[in-house]
Design a protein around this motif. Structure first.
Motif, short mmCIF file in Angstrom:
data_model
loop_
_atom_site.label_atom_id
_atom_site.label_comp_id
_atom_site.label_asym_id
_atom_site.label_seq_id
_atom_site.Cartn_x
_atom_site.Cartn_y
_atom_site.Cartn_z
N LEU A 31 0.82 -1.21 0.00
CA LEU A 31 0.00 0.00 0.00
C LEU A 31 0.86 1.27 0.00
CD1 LEU A 31 -2.71 -1.16 2.57
CD2 LEU A 31 -2.79 -1.30 0.07
N SER A 32 1.86 1.29 -0.87
CA SER A 32 2.74 2.46 -0.92
C SER A 32 3.37 2.58 -2.30
CB SER A 32 3.83 2.36 0.15
OG SER A 32 4.74 1.32 -0.17
N THR A 33 4.07 3.69 -2.50
CA THR A 33 4.79 3.95 -3.74
C THR A 33 6.27 4.13 -3.44
OG1 THR A 33 2.90 4.98 -4.85
CG2 THR A 33 5.09 5.58 -5.66
N LYS A 34 7.11 3.55 -4.27
CA LYS A 34 8.55 3.69 -4.12
C LYS A 34 9.13 4.25 -5.42
CE LYS A 34 12.62 1.34 -2.32
NZ LYS A 34 13.09 0.14 -1.57
N ALA A 35 9.94 5.30 -5.29
CA ALA A 35 10.58 5.92 -6.45
C ALA A 35 11.99 5.40 -6.62
CB ALA A 35 10.58 7.44 -6.29
N VAL A 36 12.32 4.98 -7.84
CA VAL A 36 13.65 4.44 -8.15
C VAL A 36 14.28 5.32 -9.22
CG1 VAL A 36 14.93 2.45 -8.99
CG2 VAL A 36 12.86 2.10 -7.63
N THR A 37 15.40 5.95 -8.88
CA THR A 37 16.14 6.76 -9.86
C THR A 37 17.07 5.86 -10.65
OG1 THR A 37 16.04 8.69 -8.41
CG2 THR A 37 17.67 8.73 -10.18
N VAL A 38 17.01 5.97 -11.97
CA VAL A 38 17.83 5.10 -12.82
C VAL A 38 18.88 5.93 -13.56
CG1 VAL A 38 16.04 3.35 -13.12
CG2 VAL A 38 16.13 5.27 -14.69
N GLN A 39 20.04 5.31 -13.76
CA GLN A 39 21.14 5.94 -14.48
C GLN A 39 21.40 5.16 -15.77
OE1 GLN A 39 22.33 8.81 -13.52
NE2 GLN A 39 21.18 8.80 -11.59
N GLY A 40 21.71 5.87 -16.83
CA GLY A 40 21.93 5.23 -18.11
C GLY A 40 23.26 4.50 -18.18
N PRO A 41 23.37 3.52 -19.05
CA PRO A 41 24.65 2.83 -19.26
C PRO A 41 25.70 3.80 -19.77
CG PRO A 41 22.83 1.64 -20.30
CD PRO A 41 22.30 2.98 -19.90
N LYS A 42 26.94 3.46 -19.55
CA LYS A 42 28.06 4.30 -19.98
C LYS A 42 28.03 4.48 -21.50
CE LYS A 42 33.06 4.82 -19.35
NZ LYS A 42 34.29 4.19 -18.79
N HIS A 43 28.18 5.70 -21.95
CA HIS A 43 28.22 6.08 -23.36
C HIS A 43 26.86 5.97 -24.05
CE1 HIS A 43 32.49 6.21 -22.82
NE2 HIS A 43 32.63 4.90 -22.71
N ALA A 44 25.79 5.72 -23.32
CA ALA A 44 24.46 5.63 -23.93
C ALA A 44 23.74 6.97 -23.82
CB ALA A 44 23.63 4.54 -23.27
N ALA A 45 23.37 7.54 -24.97
CA ALA A 45 22.66 8.83 -24.95
C ALA A 45 21.25 8.67 -24.39
CB ALA A 45 22.61 9.41 -26.36
N SER A 46 20.62 7.56 -24.70
CA SER A 46 19.31 7.24 -24.14
C SER A 46 19.27 5.73 -23.92
CB SER A 46 18.18 7.69 -25.05
OG SER A 46 18.22 7.00 -26.29
N PHE A 47 18.28 5.27 -23.20
CA PHE A 47 18.24 3.86 -22.85
C PHE A 47 16.81 3.43 -22.54
CE2 PHE A 47 19.16 6.43 -19.17
CZ PHE A 47 18.32 5.94 -18.18
#
Length: 246
Positions: free
Chosen positions: A178-194
């Motif tokens: 009964l809750s929300t969890k926020a997960v910050t994600v980081q892109g792979p090395k040298h990847a402009a988008s992912f």
């Protein structure tokens, strides 16, 4: 036939509004967390519509925990759009989702219009069903946030995977009941988008997800649905009538 509706405020803030099917029980994930002291606060406007029958609705905020917000939900008259300001529902630093239930199982439509802090951009949050398998969203930036909402009475395990250049990087996230969890994600090395994929684990069947990106006052929110594994392509015939003068 597929259609999309583009909303624009005329100043640069614009977003597409997803089509939706009326339902008596809706969950809208991906409400961003408000900042402590922004120069211009985030605004949240809830839009409600009952196509055919008068009804009442109840609201539940699923953030740090599932609560009933101190906001008076209006009576919905059939065919009329109602608007509710829910800007004060999320606590500072608390992202979350809004659950809406109508009385007598009356099908309704709902949408949240989010005006970013600073007022330079808008985004719309549409209801989505709980994930039944892998969901993917492309074109992410480092610092993108995946909001995971668990609407069940027990904790749930979710796999969040970043895919770009090189091997995938999965992580297992526990989302409390009964809750929300926020997960910050980081892109792979040298990847402009992912690409980010979200997959419920261990039979979890009450997980809702959304990808939120905010950058320099701009904002985009993508509620996530289970990825399609089969797509029907209609039969086509060769036709040069569009390029050959008649």
């Amino acid at each position: 036939v597929a259609g999309a509706l583009l909303d624009s405020d005329g100043f640069g803030g614009r977003d597409f509004i997803l089509a939706q099917r009326p339902s008596a029980h809706l969950v809208l994930p991906g409400v961003p967390a408000p900042s402590a002291k922004p120069a211009s606060p985030m605004k949240l406007q809830l839009l409600l519509f009952s196509p055919n029958t008068d009804t009442d609705v109840t609201l539940h905020w699923i953030g740090g925990s599932k609560i009933t917000p101190t906001v008076t939900a209006p009576h919905l008259a059939a065919g009329d759009v109602e608007q509710v300001d829910i800007s004060n529902v999320p606590a500072v630093g608390e992202s979350g989702a809004l659950q809406i239930d109508s009385s007598n199982d009356t099908p309704i439509l709902a949408e949240i219009k989010v005006t970013a802090e600073g007022g330079n951009d808008v985004a719309y949050i549409s209801p989505v069903p709980a994930l039944t398998g892998e969901s993917l969203v492309a074109d992410n930036d480092s610092g993108s946030v995946v909001e995971l909402t668990n609407n069940a009475a027990q904790d749930a395990q979710v796999s969040v995977t970043v895919e770009g250049s090189g091997p995938a990087a999965p992580q297992t996230v526990t989302v409390p009941a009964l809750s929300t969890k926020a997960v910050t994600v980081q892109g792979p090395k040298h990847a402009a988008s992912f690409v980010v994929s979200v997959t419920p684990q261990g039979g979890a069947n009450s997980i809702y997800a959304a990808r939120v990106m905010t950058n320099g006052g701009l904002m985009t929110i993508q509620p996530m649905s289970t990825a399609l594994e089969t797509v029907l392509i209609p039969p086509v015939l060769g036709d040069l009538s569009g390029v050959v003068p008649q």
